[in-house]
Design a protein around this motif. Structure first.
Motif, mmCIF file in Angstrom:
data_model
loop_
_atom_site.group_PDB
_atom_site.id
_atom_site.type_symbol
_atom_site.label_atom_id
_atom_site.label_comp_id
_atom_site.label_asym_id
_atom_site.label_seq_id
_atom_site.Cartn_x
_atom_site.Cartn_y
_atom_site.Cartn_z
ATOM 1 N N LYS A 240 -13.871 -4.627 13.240
ATOM 2 C CA LYS A 240 -12.811 -5.552 13.697
ATOM 3 C C LYS A 240 -12.356 -6.445 12.543
ATOM 4 O O LYS A 240 -11.175 -6.724 12.382
ATOM 5 N N PHE A 241 -13.339 -6.901 11.759
ATOM 6 C CA PHE A 241 -13.030 -7.810 10.647
ATOM 7 C C PHE A 241 -12.122 -7.127 9.626
ATOM 8 O O PHE A 241 -11.119 -7.688 9.185
ATOM 9 N N VAL A 242 -12.457 -5.868 9.290
ATOM 10 C CA VAL A 242 -11.670 -5.181 8.259
ATOM 11 C C VAL A 242 -10.324 -4.719 8.828
ATOM 12 O O VAL A 242 -9.322 -4.679 8.101
ATOM 13 N N ALA A 243 -10.279 -4.426 10.122
ATOM 14 C CA ALA A 243 -8.998 -4.052 10.738
ATOM 15 C C ALA A 243 -8.008 -5.219 10.631
ATOM 16 O O ALA A 243 -6.845 -5.017 10.262
ATOM 17 N N ALA A 244 -8.481 -6.427 10.915
ATOM 18 C CA ALA A 244 -7.610 -7.614 10.793
ATOM 19 C C ALA A 244 -7.182 -7.794 9.334
ATOM 20 O O ALA A 244 -6.029 -8.123 9.050
ATOM 21 N N ALA A 245 -8.124 -7.540 8.411
ATOM 22 C CA ALA A 245 -7.833 -7.705 6.978
ATOM 23 C C ALA A 245 -6.777 -6.699 6.513
ATOM 24 O O ALA A 245 -5.913 -7.030 5.703
ATOM 25 N N ILE A 246 -6.841 -5.473 7.045
ATOM 26 C CA ILE A 246 -5.858 -4.442 6.665
ATOM 27 C C ILE A 246 -4.505 -4.748 7.308
ATOM 28 O O ILE A 246 -3.460 -4.681 6.662
ATOM 29 N N LYS A 247 -4.547 -5.125 8.573
ATOM 30 C CA LYS A 247 -3.307 -5.419 9.311
ATOM 31 C C LYS A 247 -2.513 -6.534 8.627
ATOM 32 O O LYS A 247 -1.296 -6.540 8.639
ATOM 33 N N ASN A 248 -3.233 -7.472 8.033
ATOM 34 C CA ASN A 248 -2.600 -8.626 7.373
ATOM 35 C C ASN A 248 -2.630 -8.499 5.849
ATOM 36 O O ASN A 248 -2.695 -9.501 5.131
ATOM 37 N N GLY A 249 -2.575 -7.255 5.368
ATOM 38 C CA GLY A 249 -2.640 -7.008 3.916
ATOM 39 C C GLY A 249 -1.539 -7.745 3.162
ATOM 40 O O GLY A 249 -0.489 -8.079 3.724
ATOM 41 N N LEU A 250 -1.793 -8.008 1.898
ATOM 42 C CA LEU A 250 -0.889 -8.813 1.071
ATOM 43 C C LEU A 250 -0.436 -8.023 -0.145
ATOM 44 O O LEU A 250 -1.264 -7.394 -0.810
ATOM 45 N N GLU A 251 0.853 -8.102 -0.455
ATOM 46 C CA GLU A 251 1.319 -7.501 -1.707
ATOM 47 C C GLU A 251 0.886 -8.425 -2.846
ATOM 48 O O GLU A 251 1.134 -9.627 -2.808
ATOM 49 N N ILE A 252 0.198 -7.883 -3.838
ATOM 50 C CA ILE A 252 -0.341 -8.709 -4.926
ATOM 51 C C ILE A 252 0.567 -8.663 -6.149
ATOM 52 O O ILE A 252 0.813 -9.667 -6.800
ATOM 53 N N ASN A 253 1.038 -7.495 -6.472
ATOM 54 C CA ASN A 253 1.976 -7.344 -7.592
ATOM 55 C C ASN A 253 2.732 -6.029 -7.388
ATOM 56 O O ASN A 253 2.612 -5.404 -6.326
ATOM 57 N N GLN A 254 3.475 -5.599 -8.421
ATOM 58 C CA GLN A 254 4.288 -4.389 -8.230
ATOM 59 C C GLN A 254 3.455 -3.129 -8.104
ATOM 60 O O GLN A 254 3.968 -2.077 -7.754
ATOM 61 N N PHE A 255 2.152 -3.224 -8.386
ATOM 62 C CA PHE A 255 1.315 -2.032 -8.358
ATOM 63 C C PHE A 255 0.461 -1.896 -7.094
ATOM 64 O O PHE A 255 0.099 -0.795 -6.703
ATOM 65 N N LEU A 256 0.079 -3.028 -6.512
ATOM 66 C CA LEU A 256 -0.852 -2.885 -5.396
ATOM 67 C C LEU A 256 -0.836 -4.068 -4.437
ATOM 68 O O LEU A 256 -0.262 -5.122 -4.719
ATOM 69 N N GLY A 257 -1.454 -3.813 -3.288
ATOM 70 C CA GLY A 257 -1.640 -4.851 -2.288
ATOM 71 C C GLY A 257 -3.060 -4.803 -1.767
ATOM 72 O O GLY A 257 -3.684 -3.745 -1.723
ATOM 73 N N HIS A 258 -3.575 -5.979 -1.421
ATOM 74 C CA HIS A 258 -4.970 -6.106 -0.981
ATOM 75 C C HIS A 258 -5.065 -6.339 0.514
ATOM 76 O O HIS A 258 -4.148 -6.901 1.119
ATOM 77 N N VAL A 259 -6.197 -6.001 1.057
ATOM 78 C CA VAL A 259 -6.527 -6.515 2.384
ATOM 79 C C VAL A 259 -6.678 -8.032 2.238
ATOM 80 O O VAL A 259 -6.984 -8.526 1.154
ATOM 81 N N TRP A 260 -6.476 -8.745 3.359
ATOM 82 C CA TRP A 260 -6.668 -10.197 3.305
ATOM 83 C C TRP A 260 -7.954 -10.539 4.052
ATOM 84 O O TRP A 260 -8.034 -10.416 5.269
ATOM 85 N N HIS A 261 -8.938 -10.949 3.266
ATOM 86 C CA HIS A 261 -10.280 -11.180 3.804
ATOM 87 C C HIS A 261 -10.316 -12.321 4.814
ATOM 88 O O HIS A 261 -11.196 -12.377 5.647
ATOM 89 N N GLY A 262 -9.354 -13.207 4.738
ATOM 90 C CA GLY A 262 -9.345 -14.364 5.645
ATOM 91 C C GLY A 262 -8.684 -14.087 6.978
ATOM 92 O O GLY A 262 -8.667 -14.961 7.860
ATOM 93 N N ALA A 263 -8.135 -12.877 7.158
ATOM 94 C CA ALA A 263 -7.272 -12.633 8.317
ATOM 95 C C ALA A 263 -7.982 -12.786 9.657
ATOM 96 O O ALA A 263 -7.422 -13.354 10.601
ATOM 97 N N TYR A 264 -9.197 -12.296 9.770
ATOM 98 C CA TYR A 264 -9.886 -12.307 11.069
ATOM 99 C C TYR A 264 -10.000 -13.733 11.610
ATOM 100 O O TYR A 264 -9.765 -13.986 12.778
ATOM 101 N N ASN A 265 -10.323 -14.657 10.710
ATOM 102 C CA ASN A 265 -10.487 -16.051 11.144
ATOM 103 C C ASN A 265 -9.194 -16.855 11.085
ATOM 104 O O ASN A 265 -9.040 -17.812 11.821
ATOM 105 N N GLN A 266 -8.290 -16.469 10.203
ATOM 106 C CA GLN A 266 -7.190 -17.387 9.879
ATOM 107 C C GLN A 266 -5.796 -16.810 10.055
ATOM 108 O O GLN A 266 -4.825 -17.451 9.665
ATOM 109 N N ALA A 267 -5.661 -15.619 10.619
ATOM 110 C CA ALA A 267 -4.348 -14.968 10.613
ATOM 111 C C ALA A 267 -3.259 -15.839 11.213
ATOM 112 O O ALA A 267 -2.166 -15.929 10.665
#
Ligand code: PXL
Length: 273
Positions: A240-267
């Motif tokens: 559940k934690f990683v699903a929220a992190a993926i759902k709320n992923g963030l574009e970091i730069n022109q090459f990649l985007g990260h999961v957002w580790h804070g999403a489960y608690n803070q989305a």
């Protein structure tokens, strides 16, 4: 007393995977994170974000472990990218000296964006020195194919077969992550405890901003174990934690985007920005 949790892993300079993912995740779970850094991964924007892995001298890994294993015992340990056989041997030494039940081995054998596989001698050392001490290991499809020596895994039946073989290496539980590579409608993981199989399902989010998902999943299992959840519960919570992190992923730069580790608690809080 806040639970002490350690990650023995690589530094992902881009901030989404490796020890960065682990520390952020540990924090979200209300645990207290420690790090022993085994390697530093850098990415070059001038060469289409190609990755370079620089291993840390094993003696420096040993010094970090000596620092960390002082005082109150750790509640859980996670291993990720291990860099060198020396780092694996030092980690194994401390696990023998200070045995603990909650060892999570994330068998990082390759990271996205690089074709450089962890050296075969590292895989052999991980199998021999870490897996037999581990409560759970969390391979993705590629890693499960390598650890089981089955090669390409393309179905749930293949994942089950691989899980059984990996279990026979001495680890008490195995979760093989199907993720997007399985080509299923859902994100399905296969959990095996030596007796029964369980399938963990989640919606498969169509996103490219998923860098760090694997590290975050294993870190969440580690933190949940530290807090006293059973291994099966820890996997459910981590999913559940990683699903929220993926759902709320963030574009970091022109090459990649990260999961957002804070999403489960803070989305929801993002709406206030
Ligand atoms: O995602 C695997 C991974 C693990 N550990 C470190 C990494 C990566 C991928 O970039 O950098 C340190």
């Amino acid at each position: 007393m806040i639970k002490k949790v350690l990650t023995v892993a690589g530094s992902d300079s881009s901030g989404g995977g490796g020890i960065q993912a682990d520390l952020k995740t540990f924090q979200e779970f209300g645990t207290f994170g420690f790090t022993a850094i085994t390697s530093i991964v850098t990415m070059n924007p001038d060469e289409n974000w190609s990755h370079t892995i620089t291993a840390i001298d094993p003696e420096l890994v040993a010094k970090q472990l000596k620092t960390i294993f002082t005082g109150e015992p750790l509640a859980a340990i996670k291993t990720g990218m291990l860099g060198t056989v020396g780092a694996i041997e030092h980690t194994s030494y401390y696990l023998k000296k200070f045995p603990l039940a909650n060892l999570v081995v994330d068998p990082v054998i390759a990271c996205k964006g690089t074709t450089e596989l962890l050296q075969p001698e590292n895989v052999a050392a991980m199998k021999k020195l870490l897996l037999p001490k581990a409560l759970i290991t969390t391979p993705n499809l590629v890693e499960a194919g390598i650890l089981s020596e089955l090669g390409d895994l393309t179905s749930l039946a293949d994942m089950q077969k691989a899980a059984k073989i990996i279990y026979s290496l001495g680890v008490k539980n195995v979760i093989v992550k199907g993720g997007h590579r399985l080509g299923n409608e859902k994100a399905i993981d296969v959990f095996y405890d030596g007796r029964n199989f369980e399938f963990l399902e989640n919606e498969l989010y169509k996103t490219n901003f998923n860098h760090g998902a694997g590290c975050t999943f294993a870190a969440a299992i580690t933190a949940a174990l530290a807090k006293g959840y059973s291994v099966a519960e820890a996997c459910q919570i981590a999913k559940k934690f990683v699903a929220a992190a993926i759902k709320n992923g963030l574009e970091i730069n022109q090459f990649l985007g990260h999961v957002w580790h804070g999403a489960y608690n803070q989305a929801e809080n993002r709406m206030l920005e």
